[in-house]
Design an enzyme around this catalytic site. Structure first.
Site, PDB file in Angstrom:
ATOM      1  N   ASP A  93       0.801  -1.372  -0.065  1.00 57.48           N
ATOM      2  CA  ASP A  93       0.100   0.163  -0.026  1.00 57.48           C
ATOM      3  C   ASP A  93       0.991   1.184  -0.098  1.00 57.48           C
ATOM      4  OD1 ASP A  93       0.968   0.485   2.654  1.00 57.48           O
ATOM      5  OD2 ASP A  93      -0.900  -0.110   3.611  1.00 57.48           O
ATOM      6  N   ASP A 266      -7.976  -7.162   1.018  1.00 56.78           N
ATOM      7  CA  ASP A 266      -7.131  -7.187   1.968  1.00 56.78           C
ATOM      8  C   ASP A 266      -7.992  -6.985   3.192  1.00 56.78           C
ATOM      9  OD1 ASP A 266      -6.514  -4.250   1.624  1.00 56.78           O
ATOM     10  OD2 ASP A 266      -5.881  -4.582   3.283  1.00 56.78           O
ATOM     11  N   CYS A 304     -13.625 -28.420   8.280  1.00 60.09           N
ATOM     12  CA  CYS A 304     -12.221 -27.691   8.202  1.00 60.09           C
ATOM     13  C   CYS A 304     -11.244 -28.628   8.037  1.00 60.09           C
ATOM     14  CB  CYS A 304     -11.986 -26.615   8.912  1.00 60.09           C
ATOM     15  SG  CYS A 304     -10.427 -25.807   8.591  1.00 60.09           S
ATOM     16  N   CYS A 306      -7.668 -27.647   8.009  1.00 55.03           N
ATOM     17  CA  CYS A 306      -6.576 -27.172   7.993  1.00 55.03           C
ATOM     18  C   CYS A 306      -5.686 -27.699   9.198  1.00 55.03           C
ATOM     19  CB  CYS A 306      -7.010 -25.539   8.547  1.00 55.03           C
ATOM     20  SG  CYS A 306      -7.418 -25.457  10.392  1.00 55.03           S
ATOM     21  N   CYS A 309      -7.434 -27.693  12.700  1.00 52.40           N
ATOM     22  CA  CYS A 309      -8.515 -28.493  12.917  1.00 52.40           C
ATOM     23  C   CYS A 309      -8.199 -30.035  12.806  1.00 52.40           C
ATOM     24  CB  CYS A 309      -9.642 -28.035  11.806  1.00 52.40           C
ATOM     25  SG  CYS A 309     -10.383 -26.674  12.147  1.00 52.40           S
ATOM     26  N   HIS A 335      -5.917 -21.345  11.118  1.00 52.38           N
ATOM     27  CA  HIS A 335      -7.170 -21.816  10.623  1.00 52.38           C
ATOM     28  C   HIS A 335      -7.779 -20.589  10.185  1.00 52.38           C
ATOM     29  CE1 HIS A 335     -11.309 -23.219  11.093  1.00 52.38           C
ATOM     30  NE2 HIS A 335     -11.760 -21.934  11.553  1.00 52.38           N
TER      31      HIS A 335
HETATM   32 ZN   LIG Z   1      -9.422 -25.347  10.519  1.00 49.25          ZN
END
Ligand SMILES: [Zn+2]
Length: 383
Positions: A93, A266, A304, A306, A309, A335
């Site tokens: 930016d 963003d 999820c 990830c 998780c 996460h």
């Molecule tokens: Zn997750």
């Protein structure tokens, strides 16, 4: 400089577009969400962890890097990509937003802006030309012009004068750009006034920018006004250039804006919320510190995939948060960023397969979570 934008598919039922941006540091798909790497780091994660959760491009804050460690230091250390060990694209930016929200004693003139560093009180003077040079020194792939980001609400006459100044600064930025510099995006301003937004966008599209951002939203205005600003602005933007909505937002905000033709986003929301124990899930947001999770063996989100998780329970994440452990921020951030990447990937797939309206029905018909969203996410980009 290898910047290119290609639209791969347009949605038949909205203004959404699926696209691809090429840079010297590789390409990325749009719509894209850029995690915020304020100080040259997406707080608490390594670049490898960002790649693992699917991040293709990040945002760096010119204001912060200019003040500390300084752009000359970063240049001597091989440029921003090398310094922070991130090989993929970086958008920086202009620092305008931070100058107007963080710096002390700022004084704005036609020439530029004088401000006092929030770190050590030192005085600095930034001009549109200098901001282009700084982002070139950093080695950014996409640079933003210096703009004045006015607060909400702002009186009409002030907004009008400020919008004109931002347009003049954009012209000067373009004149300073060199062949080897990053791609340069203009920023549409104009507050919440339709005529000023239209004047701003029309003046900027006459100039030869590689992309266009919509700034001055997510500064505390009602959501309906943010959508108005998009509706007033996007019809004037060229089809073949990427459009970037700065500082937005919640998954729902992002989806709404994608459907109005926005390509880039963003926001500090996923990372900042993670550190505050607020986690995004497929059934709304949860606050991991709540007593109801004390012995909850389930992952944060049962749908999820990830790292967090796959390996940790809500009970453990609650414990880490209450014990103020560093791992709490790391696991929560993994996460939340994964959630955002998965969400934006879902949008891309839905556009590709012509089912974006169905995606919207599935993802935006649920209760929004525990508490109303605050709109002013960008106010905490240094937090
Ligand atoms: Zn997750």
């Amino acid at each position: 400089m290898a910047f290119q934008f290609e639209i791969l598919k347009k949605d038949a039922f909205s203004k959404a577009r699926l696209g691809r941006i090429e840079t010297d540091h590789g390409s990325f798909s749009t719509p894209a969400f850029l995690p915020v790497g304020t100080q040259g780091t997406v707080k608490s994660l390594t670049p490898e962890e960002l790649v693992e959760v699917g991040v293709e491009v990040i945002l760096g804050n010119t204001y912060h890097l200019y003040l500390r460690p300084g752009c000359e230091t970063i240049r001597r250390l091989g440029g921003l990509h090398s310094f922070i060990h991130w090989e993929r694209p970086i958008l920086t930016d202009s620092g305008g937003y931070q100058v107007f929200s963080l710096a002390k004693l700022r004084k704005i003139s036609e020439e530029g802006v004088t401000f006092q560093s929030h770190i050590d009180g030192s005085l600095h003077f930034l001009t549109p030309e200098k901001v282009v040079e700084i982002q070139g020194i950093l080695g950014s792939d996409i640079a933003m012009v210096l703009d004045e980001c006015i607060p909400y609400p702002s009186p009409y006459e002030y907004a009008k004068a400020s919008t004109l100044l931002t347009t003049q600064w954009a012209k000067r930025s373009l004149e300073r750009r060199r062949e080897t510099n990053p791609a340069l995006f203009a920023i549409v301003q104009g507050g919440t006034y339709q005529d000023l937004r239209e004047e701003s966008v029309q003046a900027l599209v006459k100039m030869d920018f590689q992309g266009y951002a919509i700034g001055g939203v997510s500064v505390g205005e009602p959501k309906s006004l943010m959508l108005n600003v998009l509706e007033w602005t996007t019809p004037f933007l060229p089809e073949n250039a990427p459009r970037y909505l700065m500082g937005v937002g919640t998954p729902e905000d992002i989806l709404n804006a994608v459907m109005l033709g926005i390509d880039l986003f963003d926001c500090v929301l996923p990372t900042r919320n993670a550190r505050n124990g607020m986690l995004f899930t497929s059934i709304g947001k949860i606050s991991i510190k709540q007593a109801q999770y004390a012995e909850d063996e389930r992952p944060v989100d049962e749908t999820c995939a990830c790292y967090t998780c796959r390996h940790y329970s809500r009970a453990y994440l609650r414990h880490l948060y209450l014990a103020n452990e560093i791992l709490s921020s790391r696991l929560n951030t993994i996460h939340n960023i994964y959630y955002y990447m998965n969400f934006i990937g879902g949008i891309q797939e839905a556009i590709q397969e012509g089912r974006l309206l169905d995606f919207q029905k599935t993802h935006c018909s649920r209760p929004s979570g525990l508490e109303p969203e605050v709109s002013a996410h960008r106010l905490t980009t240094w937090g």
